[in-house]
Design an enzyme around this catalytic site. Structure first.
Site, PDB file in Angstrom:
ATOM      1  N   ASN A  10       0.866  -1.181   0.000  1.00 49.02           N
ATOM      2  CA  ASN A  10       0.000   0.000   0.000  1.00 49.02           C
ATOM      3  C   ASN A  10       0.901   1.230   0.000  1.00 49.02           C
ATOM      4  O   ASN A  10       1.497   1.565   1.028  1.00 49.02           O
ATOM      5  CB  ASN A  10      -0.900  -0.055   1.244  1.00 49.02           C
ATOM      6  CG  ASN A  10      -1.764   1.175   1.385  1.00 49.02           C
ATOM      7  OD1 ASN A  10      -1.791   2.043   0.496  1.00 49.02           O
ATOM      8  ND2 ASN A  10      -2.489   1.275   2.494  1.00 49.02           N
ATOM      9  N   LYS A  12       0.096   4.223  -0.189  1.00 55.95           N
ATOM     10  CA  LYS A  12      -0.551   5.374   0.468  1.00 55.95           C
ATOM     11  C   LYS A  12      -0.328   6.652  -0.351  1.00 55.95           C
ATOM     12  O   LYS A  12      -0.314   6.607  -1.570  1.00 55.95           O
ATOM     13  CB  LYS A  12      -0.054   5.492   1.919  1.00 55.95           C
ATOM     14  CG  LYS A  12      -0.258   4.188   2.699  1.00 55.95           C
ATOM     15  CD  LYS A  12      -0.093   4.332   4.180  1.00 55.95           C
ATOM     16  CE  LYS A  12      -0.326   2.987   4.860  1.00 55.95           C
ATOM     17  NZ  LYS A  12      -0.270   3.047   6.310  1.00 55.95           N
ATOM     18  N   HIS A  96      -9.720   0.733   4.846  1.00 51.68           N
ATOM     19  CA  HIS A  96      -8.413   0.925   5.480  1.00 51.68           C
ATOM     20  C   HIS A  96      -8.557   1.850   6.688  1.00 51.68           C
ATOM     21  O   HIS A  96      -9.389   2.765   6.676  1.00 51.68           O
ATOM     22  CB  HIS A  96      -7.415   1.509   4.472  1.00 51.68           C
ATOM     23  CG  HIS A  96      -6.022   1.500   5.010  1.00 51.68           C
ATOM     24  ND1 HIS A  96      -5.561   2.492   5.835  1.00 51.68           N
ATOM     25  CD2 HIS A  96      -5.018   0.597   4.885  1.00 51.68           C
ATOM     26  CE1 HIS A  96      -4.317   2.194   6.190  1.00 51.68           C
ATOM     27  NE2 HIS A  96      -3.960   1.046   5.623  1.00 51.68           N
ATOM     28  N   GLU A  98      -6.943   4.280   7.701  1.00 49.54           N
ATOM     29  CA  GLU A  98      -6.825   5.727   7.441  1.00 49.54           C
ATOM     30  C   GLU A  98      -8.099   6.266   6.797  1.00 49.54           C
ATOM     31  O   GLU A  98      -8.483   7.423   7.019  1.00 49.54           O
ATOM     32  CB  GLU A  98      -5.578   5.990   6.589  1.00 49.54           C
ATOM     33  CG  GLU A  98      -4.318   5.834   7.443  1.00 49.54           C
ATOM     34  CD  GLU A  98      -3.161   5.139   6.773  1.00 49.54           C
ATOM     35  OE1 GLU A  98      -3.066   5.189   5.528  1.00 49.54           O
ATOM     36  OE2 GLU A  98      -2.351   4.546   7.497  1.00 49.54           O
ATOM     37  N   GLU A 168      -5.335  -5.171  10.541  1.00 53.69           N
ATOM     38  CA  GLU A 168      -4.352  -4.113  10.742  1.00 53.69           C
ATOM     39  C   GLU A 168      -4.675  -3.376  12.047  1.00 53.69           C
ATOM     40  O   GLU A 168      -5.496  -2.442  12.044  1.00 53.69           O
ATOM     41  CB  GLU A 168      -4.378  -3.120   9.577  1.00 53.69           C
ATOM     42  CG  GLU A 168      -4.036  -3.734   8.237  1.00 53.69           C
ATOM     43  CD  GLU A 168      -3.502  -2.687   7.250  1.00 53.69           C
ATOM     44  OE1 GLU A 168      -2.362  -2.839   6.815  1.00 53.69           O
ATOM     45  OE2 GLU A 168      -4.222  -1.718   6.966  1.00 53.69           O
ATOM     46  N   GLY A 174       2.302   2.260  10.890  1.00 48.15           N
ATOM     47  CA  GLY A 174       3.184   3.413  10.751  1.00 48.15           C
ATOM     48  C   GLY A 174       3.883   3.811  12.037  1.00 48.15           C
ATOM     49  O   GLY A 174       4.462   4.891  12.126  1.00 48.15           O
ATOM     50  N   SER A 214       3.470  -2.108  10.365  1.00 49.22           N
ATOM     51  CA  SER A 214       4.916  -2.101  10.614  1.00 49.22           C
ATOM     52  C   SER A 214       5.614  -3.405  10.210  1.00 49.22           C
ATOM     53  O   SER A 214       6.583  -3.824  10.851  1.00 49.22           O
ATOM     54  CB  SER A 214       5.208  -1.750  12.080  1.00 49.22           C
ATOM     55  OG  SER A 214       4.727  -0.439  12.381  1.00 49.22           O
TER      56      SER A 214
HETATM   57  P1  13P Z   1       2.915   0.384   7.723  1.00 55.66           P
HETATM   58  O1  13P Z   1       3.487  -0.887   7.145  1.00 55.66           O
HETATM   59  O2  13P Z   1       3.605   1.609   7.232  1.00 55.66           O
HETATM   60  O3  13P Z   1       2.796   0.305   9.205  1.00 55.66           O
HETATM   61  O4  13P Z   1       1.413   0.502   7.147  1.00 55.66           O
HETATM   62  C1  13P Z   1       0.564  -0.586   7.243  1.00 55.66           C
HETATM   63  C2  13P Z   1      -0.656  -0.297   6.442  1.00 55.66           C
HETATM   64  O5  13P Z   1      -1.465   0.536   6.787  1.00 55.66           O
HETATM   65  C3  13P Z   1      -0.831  -1.043   5.195  1.00 55.66           C
HETATM   66  O6  13P Z   1      -2.098  -0.844   4.663  1.00 55.66           O
END
Ligand code: 13P
Length: 253
Positions: A10, A12, A96, A98, A168, A174, A214
């Site tokens: 992803n 982002k 997701h 976010e 997740e 993150g 992560s």
């Molecule tokens: P990170 O791997 O940066 O923690 O993000 C995970 C994520 O949200 C994947 O969709």
């Protein structure tokens, strides 16, 4: 039953055109003929077409990070499922964290997006996960159950055949604070058991559940060796093709 590994990157809201195309080329060079694992990248909307071009005739599939659950019309800034299909997307992320926590997608909107994605032939990755305060209050499974039930209610196991679930935990995204393999396995096993009750044993045994939060090349093997962890949804580390490739290869096929 043996479930195949599925790893998503992803991206982002990162990269610009040149760096996105370069990353796609690097991913293709490292993973374009990878067998034994399904690999998907989720670039930002403006890069879908050039990234799809780079990945054509490779084994790396392409997906979108979101969609809007209407066919067309006056929805400024939004992108429909058929638009995504028309540029070569096979997959789409739905719900997701976010989207849920920054943009305010609630369970009802997530459910609509999932329904429309599947109706239009996109394969959905449904993301679920609890926030830190929910975990600390002992509410993890209540939250996961609500997120799963509201999204999947009304869909038969057969209709959900292409579904992938991503667990997740919000506190691990993150933050560098990856869930331990035992924490992740506990949640994945709970999700699978819950789906056994709602959609039957055959579906629950077959559905693939990714862990996200992560994940890096250095911690992927411990996670992917767990019996109910079938892959990873990777944010930050997916922007480095070498680390992303290490994650894909973390569980020997
Ligand atoms: P990170 O791997 O940066 O923690 O993000 C995970 C994520 O949200 C994947 O969709």
């Amino acid at each position: 039953m043996a479930r195949s590994v599925v790893v998503g990157g992803n991206w982002k809201m990162h990269l610009e055109l040149d760096s996105a195309v370069a990353l796609a080329s690097d991913v293709r060079n490292r993973l374009g003929s990878q067998r034994g694992a399904e690999v998907i990248v989720f670039p930002p909307f403006p890069f879908l077409v050039p990234v799809a071009e780079r990945l054509r005739e490779s084994r790396v599939a392409i997906g979108a990070q979101d969609l809007w659950p209407e066919a067309k019309g006056a929805f400024t800034g939004a992108v429909s499922a058929s638009m995504l299909r028309s540029v070569g997307c096979e997959w789409v992320l739905i719900g997701h964290s976010e989207r849920r926590h920054v943009f305010g997608d609630d369970d009802a909107l997530v459910a609509r997006k999932l329904t429309v994605a599947m109706a239009e032939g996109l394969k959905p990755v449904l993301c679920v996960g609890e926030r830190l305060e929910e975990r600390q209050a002992g509410r993890t499974f209540e939250v996961l159950g609500r997120q799963l039930d509201t999204a999947l209610a009304g869909h038969t196991a057969a209709a959900l055949a292409s579904l992938v679930i991503a667990y997740e935990p919000v506190w691990a995204i993150g933050t560098g604070q990856v869930a331990t393999p035992a924490q992740a396995q506990e949640a994945h096993a709970w999700i699978r058991d819950h789906l056994r009750g709602t959609h039957g044993a055959a579906f629950a045994d077959a559905v693939r559940i990714q862990y996200g939060g992560s994940v890096k090349g250095s911690n992927a093997a411990g996670l992917l060796s767990q019996p109910d962890i079938d892959g990873a949804l990777v944010g930050g580390a997916s922007l480095q093709a070498d680390d992303f490739a290490a994650i894909v290869r973390a569980r020997a096929a």
